[in-house]
Design a protein around this motif. Structure first.
Motif, PDB file in Angstrom:
ATOM      1  N   GLU A 163       0.811  -1.214   0.000  1.00  0.00           N
ATOM      2  CA  GLU A 163       0.000   0.000   0.000  1.00  0.00           C
ATOM      3  C   GLU A 163       0.848   1.269   0.000  1.00  0.00           C
ATOM      4  O   GLU A 163       0.502   2.257  -0.670  1.00  0.00           O
ATOM      5  N   ASP A 164       1.967   1.270   0.720  1.00  0.00           N
ATOM      6  CA  ASP A 164       2.785   2.484   0.753  1.00  0.00           C
ATOM      7  C   ASP A 164       3.413   2.772  -0.608  1.00  0.00           C
ATOM      8  O   ASP A 164       3.582   3.933  -0.988  1.00  0.00           O
ATOM      9  N   VAL A 165       3.741   1.726  -1.361  1.00  0.00           N
ATOM     10  CA  VAL A 165       4.279   1.912  -2.715  1.00  0.00           C
ATOM     11  C   VAL A 165       3.174   2.409  -3.651  1.00  0.00           C
ATOM     12  O   VAL A 165       3.405   3.272  -4.501  1.00  0.00           O
ATOM     13  N   GLN A 166       1.980   1.880  -3.497  1.00  0.00           N
ATOM     14  CA  GLN A 166       0.858   2.339  -4.307  1.00  0.00           C
ATOM     15  C   GLN A 166       0.592   3.827  -4.084  1.00  0.00           C
ATOM     16  O   GLN A 166       0.233   4.549  -5.001  1.00  0.00           O
ATOM     17  N   GLU A 167       0.787   4.276  -2.853  1.00  0.00           N
ATOM     18  CA  GLU A 167       0.517   5.675  -2.524  1.00  0.00           C
ATOM     19  C   GLU A 167       1.672   6.603  -2.898  1.00  0.00           C
ATOM     20  O   GLU A 167       1.457   7.685  -3.438  1.00  0.00           O
ATOM     21  N   LYS A 168       2.894   6.185  -2.590  1.00  0.00           N
ATOM     22  CA  LYS A 168       4.049   7.066  -2.753  1.00  0.00           C
ATOM     23  C   LYS A 168       4.801   6.858  -4.069  1.00  0.00           C
ATOM     24  O   LYS A 168       5.557   7.732  -4.494  1.00  0.00           O
ATOM     25  N   GLY A 169       4.649   5.695  -4.698  1.00  0.00           N
ATOM     26  CA  GLY A 169       5.472   5.376  -5.849  1.00  0.00           C
ATOM     27  C   GLY A 169       6.811   4.819  -5.399  1.00  0.00           C
ATOM     28  O   GLY A 169       7.010   4.502  -4.217  1.00  0.00           O
ATOM     29  N   ILE A 170       7.752   4.719  -6.324  1.00  0.00           N
ATOM     30  CA  ILE A 170       9.034   4.097  -6.029  1.00  0.00           C
ATOM     31  C   ILE A 170      10.151   4.853  -6.750  1.00  0.00           C
ATOM     32  O   ILE A 170       9.915   5.477  -7.788  1.00  0.00           O
ATOM     33  N   SER A 171      11.352   4.815  -6.176  1.00  0.00           N
ATOM     34  CA  SER A 171      12.524   5.450  -6.789  1.00  0.00           C
ATOM     35  C   SER A 171      13.537   4.380  -7.169  1.00  0.00           C
ATOM     36  O   SER A 171      13.655   3.370  -6.474  1.00  0.00           O
ATOM     37  N   LEU A 172      14.265   4.610  -8.246  1.00  0.00           N
ATOM     38  CA  LEU A 172      15.317   3.686  -8.659  1.00  0.00           C
ATOM     39  C   LEU A 172      16.655   4.413  -8.732  1.00  0.00           C
ATOM     40  O   LEU A 172      16.716   5.555  -9.171  1.00  0.00           O
ATOM     41  N   ILE A 173      17.691   3.723  -8.276  1.00  0.00           N
ATOM     42  CA  ILE A 173      19.057   4.193  -8.475  1.00  0.00           C
ATOM     43  C   ILE A 173      19.726   3.236  -9.442  1.00  0.00           C
ATOM     44  O   ILE A 173      19.793   2.031  -9.188  1.00  0.00           O
ATOM     45  N   LEU A 174      20.195   3.754 -10.555  1.00  0.00           N
ATOM     46  CA  LEU A 174      20.878   2.947 -11.564  1.00  0.00           C
ATOM     47  C   LEU A 174      22.366   3.269 -11.519  1.00  0.00           C
ATOM     48  O   LEU A 174      22.791   4.341 -11.940  1.00  0.00           O
ATOM     49  N   ASP A 175      23.158   2.348 -10.971  1.00  0.00           N
ATOM     50  CA  ASP A 175      24.590   2.557 -10.817  1.00  0.00           C
ATOM     51  C   ASP A 175      25.313   2.036 -12.060  1.00  0.00           C
ATOM     52  O   ASP A 175      25.282   0.841 -12.365  1.00  0.00           O
ATOM     53  N   CYS A 176      25.961   2.937 -12.774  1.00  0.00           N
ATOM     54  CA  CYS A 176      26.620   2.577 -14.031  1.00  0.00           C
ATOM     55  C   CYS A 176      28.134   2.504 -13.899  1.00  0.00           C
ATOM     56  O   CYS A 176      28.846   2.467 -14.917  1.00  0.00           O
ATOM     57  N   ALA A 177      28.647   2.499 -12.676  1.00  0.00           N
ATOM     58  CA  ALA A 177      30.093   2.353 -12.492  1.00  0.00           C
ATOM     59  C   ALA A 177      30.521   1.021 -13.110  1.00  0.00           C
ATOM     60  O   ALA A 177      29.791   0.032 -13.053  1.00  0.00           O
ATOM     61  N   ASN A 178      31.678   1.002 -13.717  1.00  0.00           N
ATOM     62  CA  ASN A 178      32.218  -0.198 -14.375  1.00  0.00           C
ATOM     63  C   ASN A 178      31.465  -0.564 -15.654  1.00  0.00           C
ATOM     64  O   ASN A 178      31.650  -1.659 -16.203  1.00  0.00           O
ATOM     65  N   PHE A 179      30.599   0.336 -16.119  1.00  0.00           N
ATOM     66  CA  PHE A 179      29.861   0.074 -17.359  1.00  0.00           C
ATOM     67  C   PHE A 179      30.838  -0.043 -18.534  1.00  0.00           C
ATOM     68  O   PHE A 179      31.744   0.772 -18.686  1.00  0.00           O
ATOM     69  N   THR A 180      30.640  -1.064 -19.340  1.00  0.00           N
ATOM     70  CA  THR A 180      31.468  -1.248 -20.540  1.00  0.00           C
ATOM     71  C   THR A 180      30.575  -1.484 -21.747  1.00  0.00           C
ATOM     72  O   THR A 180      29.359  -1.717 -21.619  1.00  0.00           O
ATOM     73  N   LEU A 181      31.170  -1.460 -22.917  1.00  0.00           N
ATOM     74  CA  LEU A 181      30.409  -1.661 -24.157  1.00  0.00           C
ATOM     75  C   LEU A 181      29.950  -3.102 -24.339  1.00  0.00           C
ATOM     76  O   LEU A 181      29.229  -3.394 -25.297  1.00  0.00           O
ATOM     77  N   LYS A 182      30.347  -4.001 -23.432  1.00  0.00           N
ATOM     78  CA  LYS A 182      29.869  -5.383 -23.528  1.00  0.00           C
ATOM     79  C   LYS A 182      28.344  -5.434 -23.551  1.00  0.00           C
ATOM     80  O   LYS A 182      27.746  -6.274 -24.215  1.00  0.00           O
ATOM     81  N   ILE A 183      27.729  -4.543 -22.795  1.00  0.00           N
ATOM     82  CA  ILE A 183      26.274  -4.581 -22.656  1.00  0.00           C
ATOM     83  C   ILE A 183      25.559  -4.209 -23.952  1.00  0.00           C
ATOM     84  O   ILE A 183      24.358  -4.452 -24.099  1.00  0.00           O
ATOM     85  N   MET A 184      26.302  -3.649 -24.927  1.00  0.00           N
ATOM     86  CA  MET A 184      25.685  -3.304 -26.201  1.00  0.00           C
ATOM     87  C   MET A 184      25.205  -4.543 -26.948  1.00  0.00           C
ATOM     88  O   MET A 184      24.424  -4.444 -27.892  1.00  0.00           O
ATOM     89  N   LYS A 185      25.644  -5.708 -26.511  1.00  0.00           N
ATOM     90  CA  LYS A 185      25.135  -6.957 -27.090  1.00  0.00           C
ATOM     91  C   LYS A 185      23.629  -7.043 -26.908  1.00  0.00           C
ATOM     92  O   LYS A 185      22.929  -7.668 -27.710  1.00  0.00           O
ATOM     93  N   TRP A 186      23.131  -6.439 -25.837  1.00  0.00           N
ATOM     94  CA  TRP A 186      21.698  -6.458 -25.560  1.00  0.00           C
ATOM     95  C   TRP A 186      20.961  -5.260 -26.162  1.00  0.00           C
ATOM     96  O   TRP A 186      19.734  -5.193 -26.098  1.00  0.00           O
ATOM     97  N   ALA A 187      21.691  -4.335 -26.731  1.00  0.00           N
ATOM     98  CA  ALA A 187      21.077  -3.083 -27.186  1.00  0.00           C
ATOM     99  C   ALA A 187      20.418  -3.229 -28.553  1.00  0.00           C
ATOM    100  O   ALA A 187      20.613  -2.400 -29.452  1.00  0.00           O
ATOM    101  N   THR A 188      19.626  -4.272 -28.706  1.00  0.00           N
ATOM    102  CA  THR A 188      18.868  -4.459 -29.946  1.00  0.00           C
ATOM    103  C   THR A 188      17.543  -3.723 -29.825  1.00  0.00           C
ATOM    104  O   THR A 188      17.029  -3.538 -28.711  1.00  0.00           O
ATOM    105  N   PRO A 189      16.967  -3.295 -30.928  1.00  0.00           N
ATOM    106  CA  PRO A 189      15.683  -2.595 -30.844  1.00  0.00           C
ATOM    107  C   PRO A 189      14.619  -3.393 -30.100  1.00  0.00           C
ATOM    108  O   PRO A 189      13.852  -2.820 -29.320  1.00  0.00           O
ATOM    109  N   ASN A 190      14.572  -4.699 -30.304  1.00  0.00           N
ATOM    110  CA  ASN A 190      13.552  -5.512 -29.654  1.00  0.00           C
ATOM    111  C   ASN A 190      13.715  -5.524 -28.140  1.00  0.00           C
ATOM    112  O   ASN A 190      12.755  -5.360 -27.380  1.00  0.00           O
ATOM    113  N   LYS A 191      14.961  -5.717 -27.668  1.00  0.00           N
ATOM    114  CA  LYS A 191      15.206  -5.755 -26.224  1.00  0.00           C
ATOM    115  C   LYS A 191      14.997  -4.386 -25.589  1.00  0.00           C
ATOM    116  O   LYS A 191      14.434  -4.268 -24.490  1.00  0.00           O
ATOM    117  N   MET A 192      15.425  -3.329 -26.250  1.00  0.00           N
ATOM    118  CA  MET A 192      15.251  -1.990 -25.704  1.00  0.00           C
ATOM    119  C   MET A 192      13.765  -1.615 -25.661  1.00  0.00           C
ATOM    120  O   MET A 192      13.291  -0.987 -24.723  1.00  0.00           O
TER     121      MET A 192
END
Length: 279
Positions: free
Chosen positions: A145-174
């Protein structure tokens, strides 16, 4: 840095509270619309429907559209959106290196989910397993109920991000990822905090951007350096130690049990859906 409108988030919470006396009327109206929906098998209990109503800020038309989009996604992409048994995903839910909910709330009373995108290696991870784990977690929190009322926040930590993840960057997956975050979960994402993003992250972001609506873009908050810009949103101490806070993984090691406790809900959910393509 792009700043979110925290007054809007506060107003959303106030709308939920002030419209409570109309909620039963809206639930009944949505129940009628759902029952009239052709080829759709769906729970019509107050508990199930109220998630969509609160996520849509008590707008009946938007609630109805959200519930249709929710089940259309499951019909059109069952491998991604039809959630399997959480018990079969314990190993993924226990992966603290991928993320976890913080122990304390942010300054606006919202739960915060920390996601560690930078360490994800597409050569070793399954896209659909990660997607399933994310959906299980978000669905479970949408029941609170508290999430329904207040919503939710996300923290996306991109430290150590590399281009390896571009393997998933297809239009369908995105497209699938943005469909999940924008259309297919009865939960309000109030803000996305993007931290420690290196220059190469811009390449990944560019592949996502065409699938983002304007409302989603406004919710993006970019933080760099010493992350002091996060201070207006949450106390530094509640953050993980990797972000300069005091939260140790050991303190939230059992968080995934909340998802396991929703086993019956997910079993019921797998019985719902469209039997043929909706109009």
């Amino acid at each position: 840095m792009v700043r979110t409108n925290n007054n809007a988030a506060k107003n959303a919470s106030e709308i939920i509270a002030s419209d409570r006396h109309h909620e039963q009327e809206l639930i009944q109206a949505l129940r009628v619309l759902v029952k009239e929906e052709k080829n759709l098998t769906c729970s019509t209990t107050d508990t199930f429907l109220v998630r969509f109503i609160r996520a849509s800020l008590h707008n009946l038309q938007k609630s109805h559209c959200l519930i249709k989009d929710y089940f259309r996604a499951k019909y059109e992409s069952p491998e991604a959106f039809v959630v399997k048994s959480p018990k079969s995903f314990i190993q993924h839910l226990q992966r603290y290196d991928l993320g976890y909910p913080l122990k304390e709330l942010d300054k606006y009373g919202r739960k915060v989910l920390y996601i560690n995108l930078g360490d994800v290696d597409p050569g070793k991870e399954s896209w659909f397993n990660l997607l399933q784990s994310m959906i299980m977690t978000l669905e479970t929190y949408s029941l609170q109920e508290d999430v329904q009322e207040k919503g939710i926040s996300l923290i996306l930590d991109c430290a150590n991000f590399t281009l390896k993840i571009m393997k998933w960057a297809t239009p369908n997956k995105m497209r699938t990822l943005m469909k999940l975050l924008q259309e297919c979960i009865p939960i309000r994402f109030e803000v996305f905090h993007i931290v420690n993003a290196p220059l190469v992250f811009n390449i990944f972001y560019t592949t996502l951007k065409p699938f983002m609506n304007e409302e989603f873009k406004r919710k993006l908050n970019w933080h760099s350096g010493n992350l002091r810009t996060l201070d207006e949103h949450m106390d530094r101490d509640i953050l993980p130690t990797c972000l300069g806070g005091k939260l140790e993984v050991e303190e939230i090691k059992d968080w995934y049990k909340l998802v396991l406790e929703s086993e019956d809900f997910f079993a019921e959910l797998r019985e719902m859906g469209y039997s043929s393509k909706s109009s």
